[in-house]
Design a protein around this motif. Structure first.
Motif, short mmCIF file in Angstrom:
data_model
loop_
_atom_site.label_atom_id
_atom_site.label_comp_id
_atom_site.label_asym_id
_atom_site.label_seq_id
_atom_site.Cartn_x
_atom_site.Cartn_y
_atom_site.Cartn_z
N CYS A 238 42.85 37.85 34.98
CA CYS A 238 42.85 38.42 36.32
C CYS A 238 41.77 39.47 36.47
CB CYS A 238 44.22 39.02 36.64
SG CYS A 238 45.56 37.82 36.76
N ARG A 239 41.67 40.37 35.50
CA ARG A 239 40.66 41.44 35.59
C ARG A 239 39.24 40.88 35.56
NH1 ARG A 239 42.61 46.41 35.57
NH2 ARG A 239 44.72 46.81 34.81
N ALA A 240 39.06 39.78 34.84
CA ALA A 240 37.73 39.17 34.75
C ALA A 240 37.43 38.26 35.93
CB ALA A 240 37.62 38.38 33.44
N GLY A 241 38.43 38.01 36.78
CA GLY A 241 38.21 37.10 37.91
C GLY A 241 37.82 35.71 37.45
N ARG A 242 38.54 35.21 36.44
CA ARG A 242 38.18 33.92 35.84
C ARG A 242 38.31 32.77 36.81
NH1 ARG A 242 40.18 31.90 30.19
NH2 ARG A 242 38.74 30.28 30.91
N THR A 243 37.47 31.80 36.62
CA THR A 243 37.56 30.55 37.37
C THR A 243 37.95 29.44 36.40
OG1 THR A 243 35.20 30.09 37.02
CG2 THR A 243 35.81 31.29 39.03
N PHE A 244 38.59 28.41 36.93
CA PHE A 244 39.06 27.29 36.12
C PHE A 244 38.71 25.98 36.81
CE2 PHE A 244 41.77 30.89 35.15
CZ PHE A 244 41.86 30.86 33.77
N GLU A 245 38.44 24.97 36.01
CA GLU A 245 38.09 23.67 36.58
C GLU A 245 39.25 23.06 37.35
OE1 GLU A 245 36.58 21.06 33.61
OE2 GLU A 245 34.75 22.23 33.24
N ASP A 246 40.49 23.40 36.94
CA ASP A 246 41.65 22.82 37.61
C ASP A 246 42.33 23.84 38.53
OD1 ASP A 246 42.51 24.39 35.49
OD2 ASP A 246 44.30 23.17 35.10
N ALA A 247 41.52 24.71 39.16
CA ALA A 247 42.07 25.75 40.03
C ALA A 247 42.78 25.12 41.23
CB ALA A 247 40.96 26.67 40.52
N VAL A 248 43.96 25.68 41.56
CA VAL A 248 44.71 25.17 42.72
C VAL A 248 44.84 26.23 43.81
CG1 VAL A 248 46.01 23.39 41.52
CG2 VAL A 248 46.88 25.75 41.54
N LEU A 249 44.53 27.49 43.49
CA LEU A 249 44.45 28.53 44.52
C LEU A 249 43.67 29.70 43.95
CD1 LEU A 249 46.56 31.19 44.04
CD2 LEU A 249 48.24 29.45 44.52
N ALA A 250 43.14 30.51 44.85
CA ALA A 250 42.43 31.73 44.48
C ALA A 250 43.26 32.91 44.97
CB ALA A 250 41.04 31.76 45.08
N SER A 251 43.46 33.90 44.10
CA SER A 251 44.33 35.02 44.43
C SER A 251 43.60 36.35 44.24
CB SER A 251 45.58 35.00 43.53
OG SER A 251 46.35 36.16 43.71
N LYS A 252 43.70 37.22 45.25
CA LYS A 252 43.21 38.59 45.07
C LYS A 252 44.08 39.28 44.02
CE LYS A 252 41.29 39.28 49.69
NZ LYS A 252 41.35 40.11 50.94
N VAL A 253 43.46 40.05 43.16
CA VAL A 253 44.17 40.67 42.05
C VAL A 253 44.67 42.07 42.44
CG1 VAL A 253 44.04 41.43 39.66
CG2 VAL A 253 42.81 39.37 40.39
N THR A 254 45.99 42.22 42.49
CA THR A 254 46.62 43.52 42.71
C THR A 254 47.83 43.60 41.80
OG1 THR A 254 45.93 43.59 45.04
CG2 THR A 254 47.70 45.08 44.37
N PHE A 255 47.73 44.39 40.74
CA PHE A 255 48.86 44.55 39.82
C PHE A 255 49.87 45.50 40.47
CE2 PHE A 255 45.18 43.76 36.95
CZ PHE A 255 45.59 42.51 36.48
N ASP A 256 51.01 44.95 40.87
CA ASP A 256 52.04 45.67 41.61
C ASP A 256 53.21 45.89 40.66
OD1 ASP A 256 53.17 46.77 43.98
OD2 ASP A 256 54.29 44.93 44.32
N MET A 257 53.13 46.98 39.88
CA MET A 257 54.02 47.18 38.75
C MET A 257 55.19 48.11 39.10
SD MET A 257 52.65 45.33 36.41
CE MET A 257 53.58 45.90 35.00
N HIS A 258 56.39 47.56 39.02
CA HIS A 258 57.61 48.34 39.28
C HIS A 258 58.39 48.52 37.97
CE1 HIS A 258 57.49 47.92 43.78
NE2 HIS A 258 56.67 46.96 43.43
N ASP A 259 57.70 48.94 36.93
CA ASP A 259 58.35 49.17 35.65
C ASP A 259 59.18 50.46 35.72
OD1 ASP A 259 57.38 46.90 34.54
OD2 ASP A 259 55.80 47.84 33.37
N PRO A 260 60.18 50.61 34.84
CA PRO A 260 61.01 51.81 34.86
C PRO A 260 60.24 53.11 34.63
CG PRO A 260 62.06 50.08 33.56
CD PRO A 260 60.67 49.60 33.89
N ASP A 261 59.07 53.02 33.99
CA ASP A 261 58.28 54.21 33.73
C ASP A 261 57.69 54.81 35.00
OD1 ASP A 261 58.78 53.73 31.06
OD2 ASP A 261 56.94 52.57 30.80
N GLY A 262 57.74 54.05 36.10
CA GLY A 262 57.18 54.51 37.36
C GLY A 262 56.36 53.43 38.02
N TYR A 263 56.22 53.56 39.32
CA TYR A 263 55.49 52.55 40.09
C TYR A 263 53.99 52.76 39.96
CZ TYR A 263 53.55 49.97 44.02
OH TYR A 263 52.81 49.13 44.79
N VAL A 264 53.26 51.66 39.73
CA VAL A 264 51.80 51.70 39.64
C VAL A 264 51.22 50.55 40.46
CG1 VAL A 264 49.78 51.55 38.15
CG2 VAL A 264 51.83 52.76 37.35
#
Length: 340
Positions: A238-264
């Protein structure tokens, strides 16, 4: 409500035979090939056979019943992201509320003055808007009993004048694949919703005459199992914005982390391809998996699980299943050129 009705109409127009109020409790299979599912309902136990099976359970239930392997939560301890019950509050006086926001910008530090002015104008005009905040400091000052959630955000959206839909409750260290934990989360989050409502009425101008209109029908689950597929997409991909030959969708990368340590919220200036192989459960045939339980690691899943991707994955999975039937090949052998 309109989306619900349109979805039903589309299903009926397509000739789909609906069986609502049914719980999948097993699968029928021959070796690695899944032949269908077994359900329980008020009508009793039934088996439904199919040429292809799409696991859209969100938890990978069908794949696990068929013997698929999976990962769940953080690699070090298996802890998953927090669970939430959304709720709606109505009869809010938006002009007084936005006046309070202007005087307490420390809780709304992620929004510029210009954007806040635009949001305020939309609210006072009765238009839709979204507004996020962090009220944890205020909770600490005014909630010594700890009835309000900690480590969560205070996200509000509105599609009706004087009404907010709030994403602000949180239950941590629970497993969304266990009935007992889902029950605990729902009870805890409903208590938090009521506590938040009374807190807002007591301490935030604009909420003096507000009413709690609705809590969600069930607790919302962000993360459980991620089925191991022919490819596991990773945070590094995700961070590298990799492409794949068998890609089926492109997604904007937003890590939406709701871990117990706190929201990031970690927004990365990248777009990543999602390969078709992530929809193919390893070792399981004639089956596809879609939604948040696709083959991904913990952090990649926090980006890919978002609703826009889940919708698109459903389209991809349904299309791939139909094409594989038409072409007379298992989903794993479907030529990518045909799917693309």
């Amino acid at each position: 409500e309109s989306v619900k009705q349109v979805a039903l109409e589309m299903v009926e127009e397509a000739g789909v035979e609906l069986h609502l109020h049914s719980l999948i409790v097993g699968v029928t299979q021959q070796g690695s090939r899944v032949l269908g599912v077994v359900t329980e309902s008020k009508s009793g136990r039934r088996a439904y056979l199919a040429q292809r099976v799409i696991d859209a359970t969100g938890d990978g239930d069908v794949c696990v019943m068929a013997g698929a392997t999976y990962a769940q939560g953080r690699k070090e301890d298996g802890v998953t992201q927090g669970l939430t019950v959304r709720f709606r509050i109505g009869y809010i006086h938006f002009e007084r509320y936005f006046g309070w926001i202007a005087e307490n910008r420390q809780y709304y530090h992620n929004i510029s003055d210009e954007r806040l002015a635009r949001v305020r104008a939309r609210a006072l005009a009765g238009k839709d808007f979204f507004l996020n905040a962090d009220l944890n400091e205020l909770y600490e000052q005014l909630d010594p009993e700890g009835e309000l959630p900690r480590g969560s955000y205070f996200n509000c959206s509105s599609i009706r004048p004087g009404e907010l839909s709030l994403n602000a409750t949180r239950a941590n260290y629970l497993d969304g694949t266990r009935e007992e934990d889902l029950t605990r989360a729902e009870v805890a989050c409903r208590k938090q919703a009521h506590a938040l409502f009374h807190f807002l009425r007591a301490h935030v101008p604009g909420f003096e005459d507000a009413r709690l209109i609705e809590t969600a029908s069930q607790v919302g689950v962000r993360e459980t199992r991620c089925i191991q597929g022919d490819y596991v997409i990773t945070e590094a991909d995700c961070r590298a914005g990799r492409t794949f030959e068998d890609a089926v969708l492109a997604s904007k990368v937003t890590f939406d982390m709701h871990d117990p340590d706190g929201y990031v919220l970690d927004t990365v200036r990248a777009v990543v391809d999602l390969p078709y192989r992530c929809l193919l459960p390893k070792g399981i045939d004639h089956t596809l998996v879609v939604g948040r339980c696709i083959s991904s690691d913990h952090r990649a899943n926090s980006s890919l699980r978002q609703m826009v991707n889940a919708f698109q994955l459903g389209i991809v999975g349904g299309t791939a299943a139909a094409l594989s039937v038409r072409e007379g090949v298992p989903p794993r052998e479907l030529p990518y050129a045909v799917l693309k």
